[in-house]
Scaffold this motif. Structure first.
Motif, PDB file in Angstrom:
ATOM      1  N   TRP A  51       1.027  -2.911   4.619  1.00 24.03           N
ATOM      2  CA  TRP A  51       1.736  -1.438   4.666  1.00 24.03           C
ATOM      3  C   TRP A  51       0.820  -1.142   3.071  1.00 24.03           C
ATOM      4  CZ3 TRP A  51       5.580   0.149   1.273  1.00 24.03           C
ATOM      5  CH2 TRP A  51       5.912   0.956   1.046  1.00 24.03           C
ATOM      6  N   LEU A  52       0.958  -1.784   2.237  1.00 22.38           N
ATOM      7  CA  LEU A  52       0.297  -1.772   0.873  1.00 22.38           C
ATOM      8  C   LEU A  52      -0.727  -1.127   0.777  1.00 22.38           C
ATOM      9  CD1 LEU A  52       2.048  -4.213  -1.630  1.00 22.38           C
ATOM     10  CD2 LEU A  52       3.025  -1.621  -0.766  1.00 22.38           C
ATOM     11  N   LEU A  53      -1.320  -2.042   1.791  1.00 22.03           N
ATOM     12  CA  LEU A  53      -2.846  -1.479   1.281  1.00 22.03           C
ATOM     13  C   LEU A  53      -3.326  -0.200   2.268  1.00 22.03           C
ATOM     14  CD1 LEU A  53      -4.579  -5.152   2.598  1.00 22.03           C
ATOM     15  CD2 LEU A  53      -4.358  -3.755   0.330  1.00 22.03           C
ATOM     16  N   SER A  54      -2.131   0.132   3.246  1.00 25.53           N
ATOM     17  CA  SER A  54      -2.678   1.353   3.896  1.00 25.53           C
ATOM     18  C   SER A  54      -2.930   2.179   3.262  1.00 25.53           C
ATOM     19  CB  SER A  54      -1.498   1.259   5.738  1.00 25.53           C
ATOM     20  OG  SER A  54      -0.043   1.394   4.971  1.00 25.53           O
ATOM     21  N   GLY A  55      -1.723   2.455   2.188  1.00 23.89           N
ATOM     22  CA  GLY A  55      -2.041   3.258   0.927  1.00 23.89           C
ATOM     23  C   GLY A  55      -3.202   3.643   0.623  1.00 23.89           C
ATOM     24  N   PHE A  56      -4.259   2.837   0.603  1.00 26.87           N
ATOM     25  CA  PHE A  56      -5.796   3.135   0.222  1.00 26.87           C
ATOM     26  C   PHE A  56      -6.758   4.460   1.226  1.00 26.87           C
ATOM     27  CE2 PHE A  56      -4.654  -1.292  -1.819  1.00 26.87           C
ATOM     28  CZ  PHE A  56      -4.996  -0.560  -2.870  1.00 26.87           C
TER      29      PHE A  56
ATOM     30  N   GLY B 218      -7.495  15.519  -2.328  1.00 24.15           N
ATOM     31  CA  GLY B 218      -6.084  15.528  -1.649  1.00 24.15           C
ATOM     32  C   GLY B 218      -4.931  15.772  -1.405  1.00 24.15           C
ATOM     33  N   VAL B 219      -3.616  16.166  -1.170  1.00 27.58           N
ATOM     34  CA  VAL B 219      -2.862  17.042  -1.601  1.00 27.58           C
ATOM     35  C   VAL B 219      -0.957  15.646  -1.232  1.00 27.58           C
ATOM     36  CG1 VAL B 219      -0.707  18.433  -0.886  1.00 27.58           C
ATOM     37  CG2 VAL B 219      -3.430  18.943  -0.857  1.00 27.58           C
ATOM     38  N   VAL B 220      -0.867  15.354  -1.980  1.00 25.99           N
ATOM     39  CA  VAL B 220       0.088  13.957  -1.437  1.00 25.99           C
ATOM     40  C   VAL B 220       1.448  14.414  -1.803  1.00 25.99           C
ATOM     41  CG1 VAL B 220       0.794  11.531  -2.194  1.00 25.99           C
ATOM     42  CG2 VAL B 220      -1.523  12.391  -2.913  1.00 25.99           C
ATOM     43  N   THR B 221       2.488  14.092  -0.227  1.00 21.93           N
ATOM     44  CA  THR B 221       3.786  14.656  -0.425  1.00 21.93           C
ATOM     45  C   THR B 221       4.371  13.852  -0.250  1.00 21.93           C
ATOM     46  OG1 THR B 221       3.025  14.733   1.897  1.00 21.93           O
ATOM     47  CG2 THR B 221       3.181  16.873   0.535  1.00 21.93           C
ATOM     48  N   ARG B 222       5.991  13.609  -0.919  1.00 23.88           N
ATOM     49  CA  ARG B 222       6.413  12.356  -0.901  1.00 23.88           C
ATOM     50  C   ARG B 222       8.028  13.010  -0.395  1.00 23.88           C
ATOM     51  NH1 ARG B 222       7.788   9.944  -6.790  1.00 23.88           N
ATOM     52  NH2 ARG B 222       5.339   8.976  -5.930  1.00 23.88           N
ATOM     53  N   PHE B 223       8.664  12.141   0.390  1.00 17.61           N
ATOM     54  CA  PHE B 223       8.784  12.939   1.955  1.00 17.61           C
ATOM     55  C   PHE B 223       9.527  14.518   1.882  1.00 17.61           C
ATOM     56  CE2 PHE B 223      10.960   8.964  -0.621  1.00 17.61           C
ATOM     57  CZ  PHE B 223      11.140   8.367   0.413  1.00 17.61           C
TER      58      PHE B 223
ATOM     59  N   GLY C  32     -13.112  10.535  -3.882  1.00 21.48           N
ATOM     60  CA  GLY C  32     -12.345   9.584  -4.974  1.00 21.48           C
ATOM     61  C   GLY C  32     -12.250   8.449  -4.378  1.00 21.48           C
ATOM     62  N   LEU C  33     -11.567   7.435  -4.607  1.00 23.51           N
ATOM     63  CA  LEU C  33     -10.601   6.070  -3.595  1.00 23.51           C
ATOM     64  C   LEU C  33      -8.906   6.319  -4.425  1.00 23.51           C
ATOM     65  CD1 LEU C  33      -9.900   4.060  -2.085  1.00 23.51           C
ATOM     66  CD2 LEU C  33     -10.490   2.364  -4.064  1.00 23.51           C
ATOM     67  N   HIS C  34      -8.698   6.226  -4.059  1.00 25.03           N
ATOM     68  CA  HIS C  34      -7.035   6.444  -4.630  1.00 25.03           C
ATOM     69  C   HIS C  34      -5.997   5.667  -3.408  1.00 25.03           C
ATOM     70  CE1 HIS C  34      -8.735  10.179  -6.958  1.00 25.03           C
ATOM     71  NE2 HIS C  34      -8.709  10.338  -5.756  1.00 25.03           N
ATOM     72  N   TRP C  35      -4.689   5.774  -4.291  1.00 28.10           N
ATOM     73  CA  TRP C  35      -3.326   4.848  -3.723  1.00 28.10           C
ATOM     74  C   TRP C  35      -2.616   5.431  -3.444  1.00 28.10           C
ATOM     75  CZ3 TRP C  35       1.348   2.731  -4.793  1.00 28.10           C
ATOM     76  CH2 TRP C  35       1.735   1.981  -3.699  1.00 28.10           C
ATOM     77  N   HIS C  36      -1.569   5.357  -2.108  1.00 35.12           N
ATOM     78  CA  HIS C  36      -0.033   6.596  -2.750  1.00 35.12           C
ATOM     79  C   HIS C  36       0.477   5.124  -2.226  1.00 35.12           C
ATOM     80  CE1 HIS C  36      -0.420   7.309   2.216  1.00 35.12           C
ATOM     81  NE2 HIS C  36      -1.312   7.182   1.501  1.00 35.12           N
ATOM     82  N   ILE C  37       1.578   5.857  -2.356  1.00 36.23           N
ATOM     83  CA  ILE C  37       2.815   4.964  -1.181  1.00 36.23           C
ATOM     84  C   ILE C  37       2.781   5.228   0.216  1.00 36.23           C
ATOM     85  CG2 ILE C  37       5.474   4.346  -0.953  1.00 36.23           C
ATOM     86  CD1 ILE C  37       6.084   5.236  -4.152  1.00 36.23           C
ATOM     87  N   PRO C  38       2.675   4.101   0.776  1.00 32.11           N
ATOM     88  CA  PRO C  38       2.621   4.207   2.447  1.00 32.11           C
ATOM     89  C   PRO C  38       3.207   4.897   3.171  1.00 32.11           C
ATOM     90  CG  PRO C  38       1.547   1.903   1.845  1.00 32.11           C
ATOM     91  CD  PRO C  38       2.598   2.380   0.559  1.00 32.11           C
ATOM     92  N   TYR C  39       3.258   5.847   3.821  1.00 32.10           N
ATOM     93  CA  TYR C  39       3.594   6.109   5.200  1.00 32.10           C
ATOM     94  C   TYR C  39       4.759   5.508   5.345  1.00 32.10           C
ATOM     95  CZ  TYR C  39       5.327   8.865   9.468  1.00 32.10           C
ATOM     96  OH  TYR C  39       6.637   9.138  10.298  1.00 32.10           O
ATOM     97  N   PRO C  40       6.647   5.429   5.161  1.00 41.21           N
ATOM     98  CA  PRO C  40       6.507   7.198   5.706  1.00 41.21           C
ATOM     99  C   PRO C  40       6.709   7.833   4.157  1.00 41.21           C
ATOM    100  CG  PRO C  40       8.442   5.553   6.324  1.00 41.21           C
ATOM    101  CD  PRO C  40       7.705   4.301   5.659  1.00 41.21           C
ATOM    102  N   VAL C  41       6.587   7.339   3.122  1.00 42.45           N
ATOM    103  CA  VAL C  41       7.450   7.338   2.046  1.00 42.45           C
ATOM    104  C   VAL C  41       6.466   9.217   1.646  1.00 42.45           C
ATOM    105  CG1 VAL C  41       7.711   6.921  -0.578  1.00 42.45           C
ATOM    106  CG2 VAL C  41       8.143   5.142   1.183  1.00 42.45           C
ATOM    107  N   GLU C  42       4.564   8.578   1.671  1.00 41.90           N
ATOM    108  CA  GLU C  42       4.202   9.372   1.050  1.00 41.90           C
ATOM    109  C   GLU C  42       3.275   9.441   2.071  1.00 41.90           C
ATOM    110  OE1 GLU C  42       4.311   9.003  -4.130  1.00 41.90           O
ATOM    111  OE2 GLU C  42       2.779   8.059  -3.179  1.00 41.90           O
ATOM    112  N   ALA C  43       2.924  11.076   1.735  1.00 43.07           N
ATOM    113  CA  ALA C  43       1.722  11.076   2.936  1.00 43.07           C
ATOM    114  C   ALA C  43       0.500  12.006   1.956  1.00 43.07           C
ATOM    115  CB  ALA C  43       2.027  12.504   4.623  1.00 43.07           C
TER     116      ALA C  43
END
Length: 387
Positions: free
Chosen positions: A66-71, A80-85, A95-106
């Motif tokens: 689940w954590l790896l799916s955030g890359f 890349g536009v990151v949204t949290r909830f 470039g390469l980035h990481w975010h908190i995986p779904y459903p927290v961030e998209a």
């Protein structure tokens, strides 16, 4: 033999129950699964602990996955536009980035360098769209105007969150701006020399409105694809265009003729002025010479009037008779004048003389002619002679 073949019974191979029976108990299924896992890892009394370990291991693996799916990777030219909830958090660069995986961030990937195309007043493959293309000019005429807009995304965040339907909004804003600009000009201006100016004004106005909306859209170019009168008056308008073109052609031809004739006339005028100036200088110089000669003659006349008068008289006679071919011979002591027709001597053909006799010319020919032809006698009265 398959479970659902004849003679194989109708039991479910997974639960061992007859079809249509009651559903299996979930706790029993979990207990059965734990027992199988316990036997797999050693069985016996430690089966419960092993089962718990396996469960936690599986949970850990799932959590890591689940954590790896955030890359995620943002390609060049994108953002890349990151949204949290559902709320905006940040905009990431390529470039390469990481975010908190779904459903927290998209993450929404937006292409900010691609040229997007918008058609107003027409559609490719369809043709004119009358409800968008027909508009009123400042002189109350109707024109059919078709516009093409190229735009890019200047802000990915504004493009995603500030406007619900950016393309529809841009189309409506462009149509409104086009109607405003066209309504400020006449029909002839819109259809002829005003196309570039109208396109520039529309672009400026559209960009101002979209900036006020915070749309995140940058209008790159606005092209006036076509502007023409409605089909009902197309023939009359083409005649008017032909007349205008003929007028311009006649003006150009007249201008070319003027450019050819005017320099020539100016050259001739300059030549005439130069000739007049030369003639003026010539006459002035001649007059000055005559005046100077007269002053010299006057000085001589004052010293010897009679001699000077006689000399002037003889010079005048010489000047007059030098231009004629008539000779008057005065016979001394008589009243008769001899007339010598030299002009006839020149015009008369040579006489047919024998070969032995030479042909004379000049004074000798005149003497010979006098001997052959009698002279005319011109009688002048004494009164005329004495005048």
């Amino acid at each position: 033999m398959s479970w659902n073949e004849p003679g194989g019974g109708k039991k479910d191979p997974w639960s061992g129950q007859e079809p249509g029976g009651s559903p299996p108990d979930l706790e029993e299924i979990i207990r059965s699964l734990q027992e199988k896992i316990g036997r797999l890892f050693g069985g016996g009394g430690g089966g419960a602990a092993a089962s718990a370990f396996v469960v936690w291991a599986l949970v850990g693996i799932v959590f890591i996955l689940w954590l790896l799916s955030g890359f995620y990777i943002v390609d060049e030219g994108n953002r890349g536009v990151v949204t949290r909830f559902g709320r905006y958090t940040e905009t990431t660069m390529p470039g390469l980035h990481w975010h908190i995986p779904y459903p927290v961030e998209a993450v929404d990937i937006v292409d900010v360098e691609h040229q997007r195309f918008l058609e107003v007043g027409y559609r490719t493959g369809v043709g004119s769209v009358p409800q968008e293309a027909l508009m009123l000019t400042g002189d109350e005429n109707i024109v059919d105007v078709r516009l093409a807009v190229q735009y890019t995304i200047s802000s990915a965040r504004d493009f995603l969150f500030n406007i619900n339907d950016p393309e529809k909004t841009l189309r409506e804003v462009t149509e409104s701006a086009l109607r405003e600009v066209v309504g400020q000009h006449t029909m002839d201006f819109v259809l002829t020399e005003g196309r570039s100016e109208i396109a520039a004004d529309v672009k400026k106005l559209v960009q101002q409105i979209m900036n006020s909306y915070g749309s995140g859209i940058a209008v790159e170019t606005v092209n006036l694809v076509d502007a023409q009168p409605p089909e009902e008056v197309q023939a009359a308008f083409e005649d008017a265009i032909k007349a205008r073109e003929d007028k311009q052609r006649f003006i150009n031809e007249a201008q070319a003729y003027a450019n050819e004739v005017i320099p020539k006339a100016r050259g001739q005028a300059a030549r005439i002025l130069e000739e007049a100036q030369g003639y003026k200088q010539k006459m002035i110089a001649k007059a000055q010479g005559e005046a100077s000669r007269f002053e010299q003659i006057l000085a001589e006349y004052e010293q010897a009037p009679e001699v000077t008068r006689t000399r002037l008289y003889l010079d005048a006679l010489e000047a007059v008779f030098s231009k004629t071919e008539t000779i008057m011979v005065d016979v001394k002591g008589g009243n008769n004048l001899l007339y010598l027709p030299l002009d006839r001597f020149k015009a008369a053909p040579a006489p047919n003389l024998p070969h032995s006799q030479p042909v004379l010319s000049g004074p000798a020919a005149a003497q010979q002619m006098l001997q052959r032809q009698p002279l005319r006698r011109v009688v002048r009265s004494r009164e005329g002679r004495g005048r």
